[in-house]
Scaffold this active site. Structure first.
Site, PDB file in Angstrom:
ATOM      1  N   ASP A 106     -56.668 -76.294 -12.492  1.00  0.00           N
ATOM      2  CA  ASP A 106     -56.375 -75.697 -11.311  1.00  0.00           C
ATOM      3  C   ASP A 106     -54.968 -76.230 -11.062  1.00  0.00           C
ATOM      4  O   ASP A 106     -54.082 -75.549 -10.508  1.00  0.00           O
ATOM      5  CB  ASP A 106     -57.391 -76.192 -10.232  1.00  0.00           C
ATOM      6  CG  ASP A 106     -58.817 -75.739 -10.360  1.00  0.00           C
ATOM      7  OD1 ASP A 106     -59.074 -74.463 -10.893  1.00  0.00           O
ATOM      8  OD2 ASP A 106     -59.414 -76.526  -9.944  1.00  0.00           O
ATOM      9  N   HIS A 150     -60.342 -78.877 -10.759  1.00  0.00           N
ATOM     10  CA  HIS A 150     -60.516 -78.977 -12.232  1.00  0.00           C
ATOM     11  C   HIS A 150     -59.030 -78.947 -12.832  1.00  0.00           C
ATOM     12  O   HIS A 150     -58.179 -78.731 -12.268  1.00  0.00           O
ATOM     13  CB  HIS A 150     -60.896 -77.375 -12.825  1.00  0.00           C
ATOM     14  CG  HIS A 150     -62.234 -76.745 -12.445  1.00  0.00           C
ATOM     15  ND1 HIS A 150     -62.223 -76.107 -11.092  1.00  0.00           N
ATOM     16  CD2 HIS A 150     -63.334 -76.766 -12.841  1.00  0.00           C
ATOM     17  CE1 HIS A 150     -63.407 -75.604 -10.778  1.00  0.00           C
ATOM     18  NE2 HIS A 150     -63.870 -75.882 -11.938  1.00  0.00           N
TER      19      HIS A 150
END
Lengths: 444, 444, 444, 444
Positions: free
Chosen positions: C102, C99
């Site tokens: 992240d 993501h």
């Protein structure tokens, strides 16, 4: 200063009121069965959900908009205490509950944590002098810090056991200092995730040792509050040791602790265990172990603890039925171990939610009381089990029967006649009472 | 006459065999840890599922194609006895189990029922003289007939209690007559559907009275089999009183019956209660209450008791791990309380299913035994809990610690160091043992 | 610098190896059905669980001990990138997934967030030049920040929709920049908690609009990766819109999107929806919609997403069966959307866990491939459905039958003969293949 | 003759009535929103549960005490028809529903079954001439007989497909003959137990073929009733193909059948699938697929279909909210697919149960109607989603936005402000409406 400036003291305005910031059904001074509603229901605010929690969940950060969000450390802790007593007063609630770590930040050492606690406990004590709100129970948080990764009293690490003992020792001293009426043990991480790495027997034996030490220390310092165990079947561990009331009872009996403890029963924990809330209350009641209640509700389609504010009137009615049949909660109370939804992030929602819960239990009380007054279930049950009041049935319950006398009796029996359980009719009557007991109330 | 003409005695042919009618892993005479597999596993056939059931379900009629389908009444009962001993012999199984109503039809009166039973019991006794297959346990069916609509010992109707007592009295006499090694109480309809019409306390007190009478009568007639309670959380009632092992234990302890009973643990009942099979075995084991096992499996995505034949090798391995750590099952056995699927309606499927179950438990035994021999989990656990073998940990387990000594210790602790639980690694090792313990076996 | 200094490159050492830091079954270069295991399995590391997550849960703080724990902000982000490529190389894994949030911290403004992303994406791109590890897919985190409290594309707030659109726009640009092979939409908070405050139709219509815009933009910038929807039935919202594959399919069909999307199927999401993993794979497969897999496992006794590393060999075998029958995963892969347990907090556990998962899928592949080679299920199924290959059955599948012809046929039928489904036998065979396919492997 | 001699026609007596054999809230002629309650609610009696079922369950024999219990075969069938019309009249209910096998016994051949059906259908037709009660829908039982062990239209056996086609052909002819307003397909055994022996694609393709043939035949004979599919996720098979509304919709769309079918939604099937009843109604409603309702309730703590009479007023209120928002049920109705508990075995219980259900839906209707009149949820929702009525939100819903315009907008946004979802407040209001809408009614 005021934290809830736009909100006035919540008052009873009756069922027709459209004012969201009023009680529609909870009328603290109203007499139910010889007791004030306030004294009967013994509502309590849960410090953690209401003042400490931020609305974070496993998939997202906190959402709660709180007037103390800009503060940190002890300043934050103090602001919360101030706000909490304003909240209790505005909500007109007689009790509150807390974990140690809800009220004061953990320090870098245990000693520092003690000091932080001492400051805050002193402050709470000062507030309590002028407040009607009392401490229903306190407890020690033994699950948040990484040291408790494998439990506290059931940790595989003796240091953690020792540390936890110190925490509960301090907790009992705080309980005594603040006049707590109960002291609660919720399972925290006392449980396991896989048997492959777990010595269940040692862990449970240690848990019993821990409880015995707590009982001893309470006696030593003269704390005479009621000890309570709060069952939960799972979460955070896959298998929590205090699964449900029956499991807790087996453990207490096996360890000679059944006289020293009662249960703090939470609705959502009951349903996670596959039971109804009223089932857990009934099991505790008929075993003389009903101590206190964590009043909330779950969603049975959801497999985790949602800790919702209680609004299901069937649940509040059937719970209050058990509580009234128990002669009330004694030292216990109805603690809202419930959190506003993550999407209900306004300060106003804290009031909406507590009002919802208090009104819902007030309704439940009115309906349950009326059901008991009219002996609705009692009469039905009395008739249903009447065969045990005479003849062979009486012999059975008086322990005068044996397999010999019963066989002789059975051999002479013709077709056995049973009585319909009338479940559908009883549910109709429950609905009628729910709607009509309240419509009576409306006209008072 | 023969009922299974096309099927010869099932023999061990080893893991490479493609013959469906052979054991691939169950080798009765193979020595595991000093014991023959046969003596260790103590397999038992459940009469009801294998000879009596017809495959009907709530949505459909029976499907099972059986060579005795054209018979009725006592003729049918006798044919089943004949078929059952042929089956035991062909399957080479040391035990069987039955409810009274599985083996003989209920008569129009209790007396007639007794007579039917006497005829069949005599016939079974005759067969047992020349068979190696023994009676692991028998029990009384107290749930099928409409008279048990509200339970047996917990019925609201004293006549039903009496009738049930007569049935169990007869059951104990049969147990003695046939040399049964255990006598089982499965909950049947001992439970409730709604608290609104239920006197839970009276029902549970009556259940305790019933058990005490059974114990007394067994003593009177000199039946020295082990009494077993079989927990189940729900089905047929919404709440069965013997929810799980812990609940049963609480009940037995509260009623002074914990010395007279052990548990018969069923895998599918465990999972319906929210536990793993091995959890229930562990709880019983560490409480000295592991009596016998109903070996089957459920489907955790399905909310009812599917009673499938056990084929999940993780489950059989972890179950056998508990059983081996228990020093075996003692008087108990592994009874296949399992039914062929409704779509597995051929006689051949009865053999396929039992072979599947027996091979699966044989594999589980081999793997669990190897895990124990190599102290795989034991070594890990020993290390994990080593802090309780010296210093403060030792004081704790020797009951020499108090909140005072523990607090003093904790105040001087620096950062607490925990050890990783290594769950993922342990699961890898379990897989490796599963595949390799068997590959060793293959080469023997 | 090195983050995993004590750990060398993980190599295949075969099933007898006792070295925890080796593959026992996963042999990347081994040929299965004409393909290297590595190319067939297309393993991927999930950045969030492995490098970003800290082990916190709703009841406790993070426990993970990571060499980058002392860092913050962009320094932390960069250290994780460095560590991640060291990890990919030591694990020898061909793919990773992330993501946006992240890999790079969110800034104070969207513009700042873009800048942070640009820095990190550039760094990742640089690493990818010399790494064999490719980007299986990326996605945008639209659920953690409080702005997504009510969803992203299904938020009630148009500003949130716009903000989310910007995030996905950037995500697609990153996908193109890094050569991502897929782009995933996981539901995040696209769902609802109570219908009382929800306009389900508007929310779902907006979701369709959002997807159409994403498709249009991808075309515009020439990103030709596969779009994937990842179904999940609940959590964090009580009802997630992308409940399961069938629900997602209904939505895509109703909105003309079924040609543009496939599904990314997660095992634990399947079981939360009441399905097996292989069910969801089958449904996707027979509808031509099997895109990629989030390889993990849940615990069916637990009602939340546990995201465990996959070690259940039944599950990996039956999943790989579907994948092999699908002709492989095409552009998709097996992404370990799995997290080490909170109690497995050592860096070593990251390796143990991935090795466990990779070995388990390797075993599943070997077994499934052998089952297919031997046509074990295929032959049985062919025979079982053979009545549709001739006569009336053939007419049916060739669409030549009508109620008239079928009735005429049925009126002349005698007793219908069915064939046993042989479920118990098939389970036996599956066990035999599980144990024997591997024992073959052991001797290679 | 009369079958229910002690029971008179059930009349509305108002909420204060203590007469169990009266409606307290259901007042057929009362006008709600311009429509008679009777015409709005369209109650229907389910023939199978009320006249055919005997109360047996997987653990026990039938318990129901019925005046026709002494009869068999066609005599029994005829007595039930007589009794049913007496029941409809005494209950004053406008509709009934049946499976073919509920009303007439299956013969030894299909032809004989047809003849039995013809006799009974003629008899029903005769009764209908003088009764106000109409046939809401009929259907064919394709799951009880062993031939359907593997399904009907999805059987692996072409003969079974043909036989089932003949049954539905006859069913459609009966529907036309009796003026049925709908024809229902409940999944029966259309599903699977294990993928290991299942060709899911062929089975689902055959199901689509079957539905197309049914549509064609209905057109041919001029039957213009509405076709309905009734979703259920599991039971009797582990996985039923018509899992829920979304799954059914995906299937219909994929097979070009979405114009020919709507859904018959059952409350207990919804909860077994992990949804609320109102969720399934909403999904059907916003897709224009809400056809009819099987009105019952389940117990969410129980994992099988309990088919209880609906008494939960939250459920009836939220269901009626969806139905009223749908503009009513059109051709559909509220069919009580509900059975009295096994312990409610008296004939009186049949009346108690239907009264309970009818009163509960009447209350739900009153409350839902008042909620809609006052726009309680509508106003809240209108405000909550107001950002989509202007500016960027308006552009989005008018399909004028793109990722470019949205990003440009988002880059200029400051902190996004969300609105509280007010779930707790809404639940309070729902309770207030529940209690007050009815207290209004009481005073009329």
């Amino acid at each position: 200063m005021s934290y809830f400036t736009n909100i006035n003291k919540i008052k009873f305005e009756g069922p027709k009121s459209k004012n969201p910031f009023s009680f529609k059904y909870y009328d603290p001074q109203r007499i139910i069965n010889g007791q004030k509603m306030e004294d009967l229901l013994r509502f309590s605010v849960a410090y953690w959900h209401t003042f400490t929690a931020d609305g974070s969940d496993p998939f997202g950060a906190g959402t709660m908009q709180r007037p103390w969000n800009h503060l940190t450390g002890m300043d934050l802790a103090k602001a919360r205490v101030e706000a909490s007593f304003e909240f209790y007063e505005k909500l007109d609630v007689p009790f509150f509950c807390f974990h140690d770590s809800d009220v004061a930040p953990e320090g870098n050492t245990l000693g520092e944590t003690y000091k932080n606690l001492d400051v805050i406990v002193e402050m709470i004590k000062e507030y309590m002098k002028t407040s009607k709100t009392k401490l229903l129970w306190n407890t020690a948080n033994m699950f948040t810090h990484p040291r408790y990764v494998n439990g506290a009293a059931t940790s595989n690490n003796a240091d953690v056991f020792a540390y936890s003992a110190a925490k509960v020792k301090k907790g009992l001293e705080i309980a005594k200092e603040l006049g707590a009426i109960n002291y609660v043990f919720w399972g925290g991480r006392e449980g396991y995730d896989t048997l492959m790495n777990t010595d269940m027997k040692l862990e449970q034996d240690n848990l019993a040792r821990f409880f015995h030490m707590a009982v001893d220390y309470a006696k030593e310092i003269g704390f005479d509050g009621q000890f309570l165990i709060e069952p939960k079947p799972k979460e955070p561990t896959k298998h929590q040791y205090d699964f449900d009331v029956a499991t807790g009872l087996a453990f207490l009996q096996a360890n000679g602790l059944e006289k020293q403890f009662k249960f703090n029963i939470e609705a959502n924990h009951a349903t996670l265990a596959g039971h109804t809330f009223e089932h857990e209350l009934r099991v505790a009641r008929i075993n003389g172990m009903l101590g206190s209640v964590d009043a909330n509700q779950g969603d049975k389609l959801i497999g985790w603890d949602t800790d919702e504010f209680p609004t299901d009137l069937y649940s509040t009615t059937l719970a209050m039925y058990e509580i009234l049949k128990n002669g009330g909660l004694g030292k216990g109370g109805l603690n809202f171990d419930a959190k506003v939804r993550r999407g209900s992030f306004d300060v106003e929602d804290l009031f909406h939610a507590h009002i919802a819960g208090m009104d819902s239990f007030a309704i439940g009380t009115l309906v349950a009381n009326k059901l008991i007054e009219d002996k609705v279930f009692e009469s039905f049950i009395e008739d249903r089990y009447s065969s045990f009041t005479y003849g062979i049935g009486k012999e059975i319950v008086e322990n005068k029967a044996s397999f010999h006398t019963l066989e002789a009796y059975a051999l002479n029996l013709g077709d056995i006649q049973n009585k319909s359980g009338r479940e559908e009719r009883l549910k109709s009557v429950l609905n009628q009472y729910l709607l009509e007991a309240i419509s009576e109330f409306a006209t008072v």
